[in-house]
Design an enzyme around this catalytic site. Structure first.
Site, PDB file in Angstrom:
ATOM      1  N   THR A  45      -0.208  -0.688  -8.842  1.00 44.59           N
ATOM      2  CA  THR A  45       0.937  -0.428  -7.637  1.00 44.59           C
ATOM      3  C   THR A  45       1.291  -1.944  -7.069  1.00 44.59           C
ATOM      4  OG1 THR A  45      -0.234   1.580  -7.472  1.00 44.59           O
ATOM      5  CG2 THR A  45       1.867   0.713  -5.943  1.00 44.59           C
ATOM      6  N   ARG A  48      -1.496   6.892 -17.968  1.00 45.66           N
ATOM      7  CA  ARG A  48      -2.286   5.928 -18.350  1.00 45.66           C
ATOM      8  C   ARG A  48      -3.823   5.869 -18.229  1.00 45.66           C
ATOM      9  NH1 ARG A  48      -0.656   0.484 -15.046  1.00 45.66           N
ATOM     10  NH2 ARG A  48       1.133   0.992 -15.647  1.00 45.66           N
ATOM     11  N   ARG A 103      -0.188   8.709 -12.623  1.00 48.83           N
ATOM     12  CA  ARG A 103       0.992   8.052 -13.246  1.00 48.83           C
ATOM     13  C   ARG A 103       1.968   9.005 -14.123  1.00 48.83           C
ATOM     14  NH1 ARG A 103       0.298   2.489 -11.547  1.00 48.83           N
ATOM     15  NH2 ARG A 103       2.350   2.278 -12.468  1.00 48.83           N
ATOM     16  N   ASN A 147     -10.943   5.439  -4.861  1.00 49.77           N
ATOM     17  CA  ASN A 147     -10.083   5.817  -6.187  1.00 49.77           C
ATOM     18  C   ASN A 147     -10.901   5.513  -7.561  1.00 49.77           C
ATOM     19  OD1 ASN A 147      -8.284   4.965  -8.027  1.00 49.77           O
ATOM     20  ND2 ASN A 147      -6.485   4.876  -6.420  1.00 49.77           N
ATOM     21  N   HIS A 175      -4.540   8.566  -9.009  1.00 43.21           N
ATOM     22  CA  HIS A 175      -3.043   8.402  -9.072  1.00 43.21           C
ATOM     23  C   HIS A 175      -2.794   9.076 -10.383  1.00 43.21           C
ATOM     24  CE1 HIS A 175       0.264   5.117  -8.843  1.00 43.21           C
ATOM     25  NE2 HIS A 175       0.752   6.251  -9.306  1.00 43.21           N
ATOM     26  N   GLU A 187      -2.271  10.349  -5.293  1.00 43.10           N
ATOM     27  CA  GLU A 187      -1.067   9.286  -5.204  1.00 43.10           C
ATOM     28  C   GLU A 187      -0.116   9.532  -6.183  1.00 43.10           C
ATOM     29  OE1 GLU A 187      -2.672   5.270  -5.928  1.00 43.10           O
ATOM     30  OE2 GLU A 187      -4.128   5.468  -4.300  1.00 43.10           O
ATOM     31  N   HIS A 192      -9.920   4.228 -12.460  1.00 40.25           N
ATOM     32  CA  HIS A 192     -10.544   3.488 -13.495  1.00 40.25           C
ATOM     33  C   HIS A 192     -11.614   3.876 -14.121  1.00 40.25           C
ATOM     34  CE1 HIS A 192      -7.321   0.763 -13.043  1.00 40.25           C
ATOM     35  NE2 HIS A 192      -7.320   0.511 -11.522  1.00 40.25           N
ATOM     36  N   HIS A 251      -5.621  -1.410  -1.259  1.00 41.00           N
ATOM     37  CA  HIS A 251      -5.053  -2.027  -2.288  1.00 41.00           C
ATOM     38  C   HIS A 251      -5.867  -3.417  -2.299  1.00 41.00           C
ATOM     39  CE1 HIS A 251      -2.889  -3.321  -5.668  1.00 41.00           C
ATOM     40  NE2 HIS A 251      -2.722  -1.996  -5.914  1.00 41.00           N
TER      41      HIS A 251
HETATM   42  N1  PXP Z   1      -4.118   2.729  -2.181  1.00 45.41           N
HETATM   43  C1  PXP Z   1      -3.303   2.910  -3.221  1.00 45.41           C
HETATM   44  C2  PXP Z   1      -1.785   3.575  -2.447  1.00 45.41           C
HETATM   45  C3  PXP Z   1      -3.098   2.537  -4.442  1.00 45.41           C
HETATM   46  O1  PXP Z   1      -2.211   2.637  -5.225  1.00 45.41           O
HETATM   47  C4  PXP Z   1      -4.400   1.899  -4.836  1.00 45.41           C
HETATM   48  C5  PXP Z   1      -4.405   1.771  -6.265  1.00 45.41           C
HETATM   49  O2  PXP Z   1      -4.363   2.734  -7.063  1.00 45.41           O
HETATM   50  C6  PXP Z   1      -5.252   1.948  -3.855  1.00 45.41           C
HETATM   51  C7  PXP Z   1      -5.193   2.155  -2.706  1.00 45.41           C
HETATM   52  C8  PXP Z   1      -6.714   1.304  -4.298  1.00 45.41           C
HETATM   53  O3  PXP Z   1      -6.502  -0.417  -4.644  1.00 45.41           O
HETATM   54  P1  PXP Z   1      -7.685  -1.024  -5.630  1.00 45.41           P
HETATM   55  O4  PXP Z   1      -7.870  -0.156  -6.951  1.00 45.41           O
HETATM   56  O5  PXP Z   1      -7.053  -2.353  -5.569  1.00 45.41           O
HETATM   57  O6  PXP Z   1      -8.837  -0.906  -4.630  1.00 45.41           O
END
Ligand code: PXP
Length: 237
Positions: free
Chosen positions: A101, A49, A45, A7, A43, A70, A10, A191
């Site tokens: 999330t 953001r 959003r 992901n 994602h 996402e 960031h 997550h």
């Molecule tokens: N899976 C989903 C559905 C999420 O919303 C997120 C965060 O955007 C992640 C995985 C990744 O989470 P993390 O950034 O905490 O590794």
């Protein structure tokens, strides 16, 4: 071997601090893929953001593995997804004020809305995954929506404050994965996973793919800082 979806939200968060063009999101995705990532996750959003519409469009063209978008089930976002056609849509709950999330999608509580979103996206040929807490009632509802994939929310496990608590949440994840597998669902998870707590998740046989973002981007900042300073010093010499 469990697949890894990276992901890169960031990377975009960093860019949005200055509303500039660096770090480049497509370059980040390409680096992840070169390093072995099996999919790229972003994602979009509702408040935009970090990831912007143009990022998703650019990634759609350049991602060579799989693009996993996402998203909430807001009609505007669903329409965007149907236009862009990622390789997968992962439906997540969204609240404006949250830092990230916070929980899984309440499929039971919003059943008709979720089912309609799943059906609409699947009609456009987009496979749908539902991001849910490891609870039987959510899993059963997920099956009824017609989705073929779920992503188990590992946040409670990752945030556990004691080893007893962590074990309890790990068992919940294991049970949920077994149940989902027995219903023919593909099981993903993610997550809050990091270089330490991921070790025990790997033991859950049904999990096909982990989606990890924050801990990888944090490590990248430290691992990359050394080379970045050397490169600047070289220029100054
Ligand atoms: N899976 C989903 C559905 C999420 O919303 C997120 C965060 O955007 C992640 C995985 C990744 O989470 P993390 O950034 O905490 O590794």
């Amino acid at each position: 071997m469990i697949a890894l979806g990276v992901n890169i939200d960031h990377i975009a968060s960093l860019r949005e601090l200055r509303h500039g063009i660096e770090p480049d999101i497509v370059e980040a995705a390409t680096l992840c893929e070169k390093a072995g990532a099996d999919s790229i996750v972003v994602h979009l959003r509702e408040d935009r953001r970090h990831i912007q519409d143009r990022d998703v469009a650019a990634l759609r063209k350049k991602v060579r593995t799989r693009l996993n978008l996402e998203m909430s089930i807001a009609p505007e976002i669903v329409r965007f997804c149907e236009r862009i056609r990622p390789d997968q849509a992962t439906l997540v709950p969204e609240r404006r004020q949250e830092v990230t999330t916070e929980g899984g999608l309440d499929v039971t509580g919003h059943f008709p809305l979720v089912r309609n979103a799943v059906a609409g996206l699947q009609r456009h040929g987009i496979p749908v995954s539902l991001f849910i807490d490891p609870e039987k009632k959510q899993l059963e509802a997920a099956v009824r929506t017609g989705a073929r994939r779920i992503e188990l929310h590992t946040g409670r496990y990752a945030g556990a404050r004691s080893s007893a608590q962590r074990l309890k949440f790990l068992r919940q994840l294991q049970q949920a994965a077994t149940f989902a597998g027995s219903r023919g669902l593909s099981v993903f998870a993610g997550h809050g996973l990091d270089y330490d707590n991921v070790r025990r998740i790997i033991g859950i046989r049904e999990i096909e793919e982990l989606n990890i973002g924050y801990s990888i981007v944090c490590r990248a900042a430290l691992v990359g800082l050394y080379r970045a300073v050397i490169q600047m010093k070289r220029l100054l010499r």
